[in-house]
Scaffold this motif. Structure first.
Motif, PDB file in Angstrom:
ATOM      1  N   HIS A   9      -9.479 -23.450 -50.000  1.00 56.42           N
ATOM      2  CA  HIS A   9      -9.206 -24.863 -50.260  1.00 56.42           C
ATOM      3  C   HIS A   9      -9.993 -25.685 -49.262  1.00 56.42           C
ATOM      4  N   THR A  44      -7.326 -32.497 -56.700  1.00 59.72           N
ATOM      5  CA  THR A  44      -6.218 -33.441 -56.610  1.00 59.72           C
ATOM      6  C   THR A  44      -6.747 -34.864 -56.528  1.00 59.72           C
ATOM      7  N   LEU A 105      -0.355 -28.662 -55.479  1.00 61.63           N
ATOM      8  CA  LEU A 105      -1.258 -27.991 -54.556  1.00 61.63           C
ATOM      9  C   LEU A 105      -0.503 -27.492 -53.333  1.00 61.63           C
TER      10      LEU A 105
END
Length: 149
Positions: A9, A44, A105
């Motif tokens: 990420h 996101t 997330l």
């Protein structure tokens, strides 16, 4: 070398609007098709990315360490898990894409990082529980308008 998957990420340094995401996906899908990679990219609204890549180990590792980590469009690139895998979880996609909200997330990251681990020490492989959560997430979210074949 065998089949390998890697999950990371990161946080974008610039806003990724629809044209920027479209360009990124076209580039990723073309590269992945050429190099026989599959995977999923979550994005996101606050411009965080969560991605899993699948393919031959040397190709996946080279892509991650030489291109993704070095990409100036994002920072705080954190490896969540990597290792050999028996089969592809996202075999039908050169690069699947979904929009996730911050809570989704956060839940995925919490599943990726057991409470007993400090910092983001990479797992020897992507945990099966996390793969199940990702597959469930995909199953319950429609294809995004940016998601081309």
């Amino acid at each position: 070398m065998g089949l390998y998957h890697l999950l990371y990420h990161s946080q974008a340094l610039q806003p990724f609007d629809t044209p920027a995401l479209t360009a990124l996906l076209h580039q990723a899908r073309a590269f992945n098709r050429e190099h026989h990679l599959s995977g999923l990219l979550l994005h996101t609204p606050d411009d965080r990315f969560f991605q899993i890549l699948e393919g031959e180990e040397d190709v996946v590792r080279t892509l991650y360490y030489d291109r993704i980590v070095a990409d100036p469009r994002h920072h705080h690139c954190r490896l969540v898990g990597a290792g050999a895998c028996a089969e592809r979880s996202f075999a039908d996609w050169n690069m699947g894409f979904r929009v996730a909200n911050a809570a989704e997330l956060h839940a995925l990251l919490a599943a990726a990082t057991p409470a007993e681990l400090l910092l983001f020490a990479p797992q020897p492989r992507v945990r099966p529980e996390l793969l199940k959560l990702l597959l469930d997430f995909v199953a319950h979210h429609e294809l995004e308008s940016i998601s081309y074949a």
